[in-house]
Design a protein around this motif. Structure first.
Motif, PDB file in Angstrom:
ATOM      1  N   GLY A 446       0.811  -1.217   0.000  1.00  0.00           N
ATOM      2  CA  GLY A 446       0.000   0.000   0.000  1.00  0.00           C
ATOM      3  C   GLY A 446       0.836   1.254   0.000  1.00  0.00           C
ATOM      4  N   TRP A 447       1.969   1.219   0.691  1.00  0.00           N
ATOM      5  CA  TRP A 447       2.829   2.395   0.762  1.00  0.00           C
ATOM      6  C   TRP A 447       3.421   2.741  -0.601  1.00  0.00           C
ATOM      7  CZ3 TRP A 447       8.582   2.079   1.530  1.00  0.00           C
ATOM      8  CH2 TRP A 447       9.149   3.354   1.625  1.00  0.00           C
ATOM      9  N   ILE A 448       3.889   1.736  -1.329  1.00  0.00           N
ATOM     10  CA  ILE A 448       4.586   2.007  -2.583  1.00  0.00           C
ATOM     11  C   ILE A 448       3.625   2.283  -3.730  1.00  0.00           C
ATOM     12  CG2 ILE A 448       4.759  -0.361  -3.421  1.00  0.00           C
ATOM     13  CD1 ILE A 448       7.533   2.305  -3.444  1.00  0.00           C
ATOM     14  N   VAL A 449       2.421   1.688  -3.670  1.00  0.00           N
ATOM     15  CA  VAL A 449       1.487   1.843  -4.789  1.00  0.00           C
ATOM     16  C   VAL A 449       0.522   3.000  -4.550  1.00  0.00           C
ATOM     17  CG1 VAL A 449      -0.297   0.717  -6.165  1.00  0.00           C
ATOM     18  CG2 VAL A 449       1.673  -0.606  -5.361  1.00  0.00           C
ATOM     19  N   LEU A 450      -0.082   3.039  -3.362  1.00  0.00           N
ATOM     20  CA  LEU A 450      -1.126   4.027  -3.102  1.00  0.00           C
ATOM     21  C   LEU A 450      -0.602   5.307  -2.475  1.00  0.00           C
ATOM     22  CD1 LEU A 450      -3.898   1.666  -1.662  1.00  0.00           C
ATOM     23  CD2 LEU A 450      -3.403   2.246  -4.037  1.00  0.00           C
ATOM     24  N   GLY A 451       0.668   5.303  -2.020  1.00  0.00           N
ATOM     25  CA  GLY A 451       1.223   6.490  -1.363  1.00  0.00           C
ATOM     26  C   GLY A 451       1.106   7.763  -2.162  1.00  0.00           C
ATOM     27  N   GLU A 455      -3.380  10.278   1.034  1.00  0.00           N
ATOM     28  CA  GLU A 455      -2.611  10.861   2.135  1.00  0.00           C
ATOM     29  C   GLU A 455      -2.408   9.890   3.291  1.00  0.00           C
ATOM     30  OE1 GLU A 455      -6.484  13.056   4.229  1.00  0.00           O
ATOM     31  OE2 GLU A 455      -4.774  14.227   3.505  1.00  0.00           O
ATOM     32  N   LYS A 456      -3.283   8.892   3.434  1.00  0.00           N
ATOM     33  CA  LYS A 456      -3.130   7.930   4.520  1.00  0.00           C
ATOM     34  C   LYS A 456      -2.102   6.842   4.219  1.00  0.00           C
ATOM     35  CE  LYS A 456      -7.775   8.467   6.394  1.00  0.00           C
ATOM     36  NZ  LYS A 456      -9.038   7.788   6.791  1.00  0.00           N
ATOM     37  N   PHE A 457      -1.544   6.855   3.024  1.00  0.00           N
ATOM     38  CA  PHE A 457      -0.547   5.860   2.624  1.00  0.00           C
ATOM     39  C   PHE A 457       0.787   6.524   2.278  1.00  0.00           C
ATOM     40  CE2 PHE A 457      -4.585   3.810   2.063  1.00  0.00           C
ATOM     41  CZ  PHE A 457      -4.364   2.474   2.365  1.00  0.00           C
ATOM     42  N   ASN A 461       4.299   4.495   8.609  1.00  0.00           N
ATOM     43  CA  ASN A 461       3.594   4.660   9.875  1.00  0.00           C
ATOM     44  C   ASN A 461       2.107   4.923   9.647  1.00  0.00           C
ATOM     45  OD1 ASN A 461       3.271   4.962  12.684  1.00  0.00           O
ATOM     46  ND2 ASN A 461       3.507   7.177  12.508  1.00  0.00           N
ATOM     47  N   THR A 462       1.791   5.840   8.738  1.00  0.00           N
ATOM     48  CA  THR A 462       0.385   6.137   8.466  1.00  0.00           C
ATOM     49  C   THR A 462      -0.316   4.961   7.786  1.00  0.00           C
ATOM     50  OG1 THR A 462       1.032   7.194   6.381  1.00  0.00           O
ATOM     51  CG2 THR A 462       0.792   8.607   8.321  1.00  0.00           C
ATOM     52  N   VAL A 463       0.413   4.199   6.967  1.00  0.00           N
ATOM     53  CA  VAL A 463      -0.180   3.011   6.334  1.00  0.00           C
ATOM     54  C   VAL A 463      -0.579   2.004   7.400  1.00  0.00           C
ATOM     55  CG1 VAL A 463       0.269   1.046   4.831  1.00  0.00           C
ATOM     56  CG2 VAL A 463       1.013   3.314   4.150  1.00  0.00           C
ATOM     57  N   SER A 464       0.328   1.750   8.357  1.00  0.00           N
ATOM     58  CA  SER A 464       0.033   0.795   9.416  1.00  0.00           C
ATOM     59  C   SER A 464      -1.153   1.254  10.254  1.00  0.00           C
ATOM     60  CB  SER A 464       1.276   0.606  10.295  1.00  0.00           C
ATOM     61  OG  SER A 464       1.016  -0.293  11.344  1.00  0.00           O
TER      62      SER A 464
END
Length: 581
Positions: A446-451, A455-457, A461-464
């Motif tokens: 989610g971090w690498i694709v949706l970041g 804004e939540k990715f 830390n925000t992804v988790s």
């Protein structure tokens, strides 16, 4: 004769079984009866002595696992640890509340000063607008810097607080303006060409209060290199005194506020974000005089903290003694099983002798003692480590309250819950490890694709935090809705990603987790209803049917296990001598 009557039928069968191989025919017995006592009489006497020793060990272990009420009926020993824990919970909670109120005043003073500095030094600042507070023109950057310098120079005339400049000797410390920029660089976006030296240089200017109205008048040669500029930092120190603590029988603290205003241009996007940070250093005031509050009242809390330290030391000593007694009983039981049964004691039975609740109380007492010492030093202004003291006192109080569950476990209805948690803990840890691997895989994906699109990715830390909220059914609709639709491929991927995560964790993993706890609960409940011993230690103790109020557990001369064994041996020795005569 009374002691011989106490030997149960089960014990007699055990003696006969252990000594049967030493019996001979009746004719051979008659021969030895005519000549004297038979040779197996000593072996049979030894069997009785071993039986007394085993019963003594069994009673000692059973007494160790009794609850305070049963121990009181067994030996008349008052439950001092229970009484001490109740007292300790009360006084530690009072101490925590007192320190929490004091710490709340410190936090409030810090937060209100931070808000004050934002209104004093940030031009046109509005509450809650730091996320969007930025400048977009070069003239605005200069205007904001000049505004900060002007407000700093006229601080005495504009502030309603007791703020003051920091002094170094007889001079005020200056305000510092530092510009960070790339050493060299020529950038031509129109031609899509650039040349830049990545090394960052820093250029600083010092502005003393009440002397220079603006930056450009003070330093005409100072220029901001906007195309190469990384950031501009304005730093100054202000001092203040927190007077509100006087009303709560505490000496006021002196505060050093290091204010840092940052113009962040790292993105070079045409938007320079402005932020104000505040580093606080709490110190003991050099000279003070308080009237209207006696010193005796101020130091009452110090005496109360000393009482808590003494109470925790006593609790620490009693619990440590109990742990040592458990380890000694473990050694005796292990030696018995090895010598008489020829087998090793499993770790599950050995761990029963090490009471985890006592370990928890020992850790709690240690943390509370350290926290109380720090609190005394804070009260006497030796140190000002509020955060460290809060961690020690908060964790210690948490463990003290958790330790109350130990005494609730003596009740049957509460005990099944505690046994379920303890029995399910190893399986829960293994389950969490497996589920955690899947959770981390979704975090990284989610971090690498949706970041870039949500804004939540933006960070791991925000992804988790976002995914953990989704597991608990919180914030679902905004997470789906706030996904930007700039890329159709990423938008479709986000739907598959979120739907599979919610379905996997809520409908499968959480259900399996609940099933794991439920199965353990049913197993423990069936074991309690059947009453069948489930371990070798429980089987060993189930042989002893003596009730706590039977009197056999008392340590007086009449009922002491040790003296009882010695008296029994002496009587049997006298009987043997009389038979030989």
């Amino acid at each position: 004769m009374v002691e011989d009557d106490q030997v149960s039928e089960r014990e007699l069968l055990y003696i006969i079984q252990q000594c049967s191989d030493m019996e001979e025919s009746s004719d051979l017995y008659d021969v030895y009866e005519a000549n004297g006592s038979p040779p197996w009489a000593d072996d049979q006497h030894q069997c009785l002595e071993e039986l007394d020793t085993v019963e003594c060990l069994r009673r000692k272990i059973k007494y160790y696992f009794m609850n305070p009420c049963e121990k009181y009926h067994a030996r008349g020993r008052k439950p001092w640890k229970l009484i001490l824990q109740i007292i300790k919970i009360a006084i530690i909670t009072i101490q925590l509340v007192s320190f929490g109120l004091s710490n709340q005043m410190v936090v409030t003073f810090k937060e209100e000063n931070l808000m004050t500095f934002k209104h004093l030094f940030l031009k046109d600042y509005v509450d809650g607008g730091m996320d969007t507070y930025a400048v977009y023109r070069q003239a605005d950057v200069y205007d904001h810097i000049d505004y900060i310098i002007e407000q700093y120079g006229h601080l005495h005339n504009i502030t309603v607080g007791n703020h003051e400049y920091e002094k170094s000797g007889t001079f005020y410390t200056p305000l510092t303006v530092c510009q960070e920029f790339y050493r060299n660089g020529t950038i031509y976006p129109g031609n899509e060409t650039f040349e830049i030296d990545a090394k960052v240089e820093t250029e600083c200017r010092k502005v003393y209060p009440m002397y220079h109205p603006s930056l450009q008048r003070a330093f005409p040669d100072f220029e901001l290199h906007f195309k190469r500029m990384v950031s501009v930092k304005i730093t100054f120190v202000l001092k203040a005194i927190n007077l509100q603590t006087v009303r709560h029988r505490e000496l006021p603290d002196c505060y050093d506020f290091t204010v840092i205003i940052i113009f962040n241009n790292q993105a070079h996007s045409g938007r320079i974000k402005v932020d104000l940070e505040n580093d606080v250093d709490i110190n003991e005031c050099r000279d003070w005089k308080v009237t209207g509050a006696s010193a005796r009242n101020i130091y009452l809390t110090v005496l109360f903290d000393c009482l808590i330290i003494i109470t925790c030391i006593i609790s620490f000593t009693l619990c440590t003694r109990s742990v040592i007694n458990g380890i000694q009983l473990q050694s005796e039981y292990t030696l018995y099983c090895k010598e008489h049964c020829g087998k090793e004691v499993p770790w599950s039975d050995k761990s029963e002798f090490v009471n985890g609740w006592y370990i928890l109380i020992i850790v709690s007492d240690t943390l509370t003692i350290i926290g109380s010492i720090l609190k005394i030093e804070i009260q006497t202004k030796v140190v000002t480590s509020y955060d460290v003291c809060s961690i020690f006192l908060g964790t210690g109080t948490m463990f003290v309250w958790i330790g109350v569950i130990r005494y609730m476990g003596y009740f049957r209805k509460y005990n099944i819950l505690i046994l379920t948690l303890r029995a399910a803990f190893p399986n829960v840890i293994r389950f969490i490890c497996c589920a955690g691997i899947i959770y981390l895989s979704y975090c990284f994906c989610g971090w690498i694709v949706l970041g870039p699109y949500h804004e939540k990715f933006r960070t791991l830390n925000t992804v988790s935090e976002c995914l953990f909220s989704l597991i608990n059914g919180d914030d679902m609709f905004p997470t789906f809705k706030n996904m930007k639709q700039k890329s159709s491929l990423v938008w479709i991927f986000s739907r598959v990603y979120l739907y599979t995560f919610v379905s996997l964790f809520i409908y499968m993993i959480l259900s399996l987790f609940i099933t794991l706890i439920t199965d353990t609960y049913d197993t423990i409940k069936q074991q309690q209803q059947s009453g069948t011993p489930t371990s070798e230690l429980q089987k060993f103790l189930s042989v002893c049917k003596d009730l706590p109020n039977s009197g056999v557990y008392r340590l007086d001369k009449k009922n002491s296990c040790f003296l009882d064994c010695c008296i029994t041996r002496f009587r049997k020795h006298q009987e043997r001598l009389s038979s030989e005569a």
